[in-house]
Motif scaffolding. Structure first.
Motif, PDB file in Angstrom:
ATOM      1  N   GLY A   1      32.712  43.778  47.905  1.00  0.00           N
ATOM      2  CA  GLY A   1      32.933  42.928  46.745  1.00  0.00           C
ATOM      3  C   GLY A   1      34.072  41.944  46.952  1.00  0.00           C
ATOM      4  N   THR A   2      35.136  42.386  47.611  1.00  0.00           N
ATOM      5  CA  THR A   2      36.238  41.472  47.926  1.00  0.00           C
ATOM      6  C   THR A   2      35.748  40.353  48.830  1.00  0.00           C
ATOM      7  N   LEU A   3      34.921  40.704  49.815  1.00  0.00           N
ATOM      8  CA  LEU A   3      34.361  39.687  50.700  1.00  0.00           C
ATOM      9  C   LEU A   3      33.467  38.724  49.920  1.00  0.00           C
ATOM     10  N   ALA A   4      32.655  39.245  49.010  1.00  0.00           N
ATOM     11  CA  ALA A   4      31.781  38.378  48.213  1.00  0.00           C
ATOM     12  C   ALA A   4      32.607  37.377  47.402  1.00  0.00           C
TER      13      ALA A   4
ATOM     14  N   PRO B   1      38.857  36.906  32.121  1.00  0.00           N
ATOM     15  CA  PRO B   1      38.798  38.285  32.647  1.00  0.00           C
ATOM     16  C   PRO B   1      37.686  39.129  32.038  1.00  0.00           C
ATOM     17  N   THR B   2      37.116  38.703  30.904  1.00  0.00           N
ATOM     18  CA  THR B   2      36.038  39.491  30.303  1.00  0.00           C
ATOM     19  C   THR B   2      34.764  39.462  31.155  1.00  0.00           C
TER      20      THR B   2
ATOM     21  N   LEU C   1      43.463  43.154  41.639  1.00  0.00           N
ATOM     22  CA  LEU C   1      43.442  42.222  42.775  1.00  0.00           C
ATOM     23  C   LEU C   1      43.708  40.799  42.318  1.00  0.00           C
ATOM     24  N   LEU C   2      43.039  40.381  41.257  1.00  0.00           N
ATOM     25  CA  LEU C   2      43.180  39.008  40.783  1.00  0.00           C
ATOM     26  C   LEU C   2      44.565  38.749  40.218  1.00  0.00           C
ATOM     27  N   ARG C   3      45.201  39.778  39.665  1.00  0.00           N
ATOM     28  CA  ARG C   3      46.562  39.626  39.130  1.00  0.00           C
ATOM     29  C   ARG C   3      47.616  39.647  40.220  1.00  0.00           C
TER      30      ARG C   3
ATOM     31  N   LEU D   1      47.389  39.472  43.878  1.00  0.00           N
ATOM     32  CA  LEU D   1      47.350  38.810  45.187  1.00  0.00           C
ATOM     33  C   LEU D   1      46.970  37.335  45.035  1.00  0.00           C
ATOM     34  N   PRO D   2      47.951  36.476  44.786  1.00  0.00           N
ATOM     35  CA  PRO D   2      47.665  35.038  44.672  1.00  0.00           C
ATOM     36  C   PRO D   2      47.241  34.448  46.017  1.00  0.00           C
ATOM     37  N   ASP D   3      46.423  33.411  45.951  1.00  0.00           N
ATOM     38  CA  ASP D   3      46.006  32.664  47.153  1.00  0.00           C
ATOM     39  C   ASP D   3      45.314  33.569  48.179  1.00  0.00           C
ATOM     40  N   LEU D   4      44.525  34.509  47.721  1.00  0.00           N
ATOM     41  CA  LEU D   4      43.836  35.437  48.610  1.00  0.00           C
ATOM     42  C   LEU D   4      42.866  34.671  49.505  1.00  0.00           C
TER      43      LEU D   4
END
Length: 409
Positions: free
Chosen positions: A251-254, A269-270, A367-369, A371-374
């Motif tokens: 999912g992270t890769l997607a 976020p919903t 993750l979204l909160r 790790l900025p600029d992932l």
């Protein structure tokens, strides 16, 4: 009616991408005669409607006794084992129902909400460890760690035993097609002996954990034999981990491949629930469901299945069926669907699905909160997959991000 259009010999790499699999087999027919990478003959279903019906068809049995004799050489490692066949995954009604009554108590909505603070705390700790670094391997540092920590804490598995637990899990889930019956037997014996000791300890000193709760239920109702109890506890441990590990890393890769989805989630976020379902659809953690044996003559698609024949379902291919999903190759977190087959279907629907979804919701929100600029740390083309046709597991997923201090520091 078509009986045979030739046998396609499949390799593990054919399963890595459903587009490759469908290209090899063809998209016009929903079922194909194949040889699986381990040499086992099968009818492989790739159509969504046909797969969904087959997974719920009581004429396709999981018990090994229903298999044709010529399939026995491929079933030795599982069905002739003294441990594995006693879990509900390899049993049909009424035994499956009897076992499920005990096991399902672990995955109720109430239990999941009780677990949420613990899942969040474990997740925060994992992100605290990597957030100052600016670089990490998602698979090693997050995907493997979170589900294992959650289930092992919940079942009170000792920390010093967890590395060996994870190692034997890799053998059982077919993370390499080269695993033979000897390795499978060794893993089986380890789990059987280990859980025998754990259960004896919990009977003597019950705790506030799921194994103790199951033992209390067993004492009151006597629903399971001792070996069924051990085998189903094993199923809960391993099944709850494998799906979530691959969901998190895949999912992270997607998301990294679809940065517009990351922006949508940060803005709203919903959408996280729909994003998790699309992650599960686009890259199913479990690729193939095997070991369904016809107990009588039946028809799937335009094929007549003979008694004893082996039917397998490609969950990934079914999730790419254009007759069910519009633009199936498009990753769309706003897609309106809840009918993917990534958790299977019917009586063998994955009991650990609520836990996987909970872990996904907590993980991806964090993750979204955090790790900025992932971004991927290597070109996408350099990513590789474990050689398996059962589960879809990356070797590694290196990423970079803007370093930040640990939470609350």
């Amino acid at each position: 009616m078509t009986q045979d259009t030739g046998v396609v010999a499949l390799e593990a790499a054919d399963f890595d991408d459903p587009r490759v699999l469908l290209s090899r087999l063809g998209r016009t027919r929903p079922i194909h005669r194949v040889t699986l990478p381990d040499g086992m003959p099968a009818w492989l279903i790739t159509g969504y409607s046909e797969g969904r019906k087959a997974l719920a068809d009581h004429r396709l049995a999981r018990r090994g006794a229903a298999a044709a004799p010529e399939l026995n050489p491929f079933l030795q490692g599982i069905y002739n084992d003294g441990f594995f066949p006693h879990s509900m995954v390899f049993n049909d009604r009424p035994d499956h129902t009897r076992m499920k009554q005990v096991v399902s108590q672990a995955f109720t909505p109430r239990q999941m909400e009780r677990l949420r603070p613990q899942v969040q705390a474990i997740t925060d700790g994992l992100f605290d460890a990597i957030s100052p670094l600016g670089r990490a391997d998602v698979l090693e540092s997050l995907a493997l760690q979170l589900p294992n920590a959650v289930i092992c804490d919940w079942f009170d598995i000792k920390r010093e035993d967890r590395d060996e637990f994870v190692s034997h899990c890799g053998v059982i889930t077919g993370l390499t097609v080269s695993v033979g019956d000897d390795a499978m037997g060794k893993a089986s014996r380890w789990f059987d002996e280990y859980l025998t000791a754990v259960i004896a300890e919990r009977r003597a000193r019950p705790g506030d954990d799921m194994i103790s709760a199951m033992l209390a239920s067993q004492e009151a109702n006597q629903n399971l034999t001792d070996v069924e109890l051990r085998s189903n506890i094993f199923l809960m441990l391993i099944g709850s981990v494998e799906t979530a590990v691959n969901m998190i890393s895949n999912g992270t890769l997607a998301l990294l491949r679809n940065p517009e989805a990351i922006e949508l989630l940060r803005a709203d976020p919903t959408l996280i629930g729909g994003a998790i379902e699309e992650i599960l659809r686009i890259d199913a953690p479990v690729m193939t469901v095997m070991y369904h044996f016809a107990t009588e003559k039946l028809t799937i698609g335009d094929v007549e299945i003979q008694p004893g024949e082996h039917v397998a379902v490609s969950l990934t291919a079914a999730n790419y069926d254009a007759g069910q999903f519009k633009d199936p190759e498009l990753f769309d977190i706003r897609r309106e669907h809840d009918r993917h087959l990534s958790f299977s279907h019917g009586v063998h629907f994955c009991l650990g699905a609520p836990l996987a979804r909970l872990e996904g919701e907590v993980y991806f929100s964090t993750l979204l909160r955090r790790l900025p600029d992932l971004a991927l740390a290597v070109p996408d083309r350099e990513l590789t997959w474990k050689p398996s046709f059962l589960v879809h597991r990356l070797h590694q997923l290196p990423v970079t991000f803007t370093p930040s201090p640990p939470f609350g520091s």
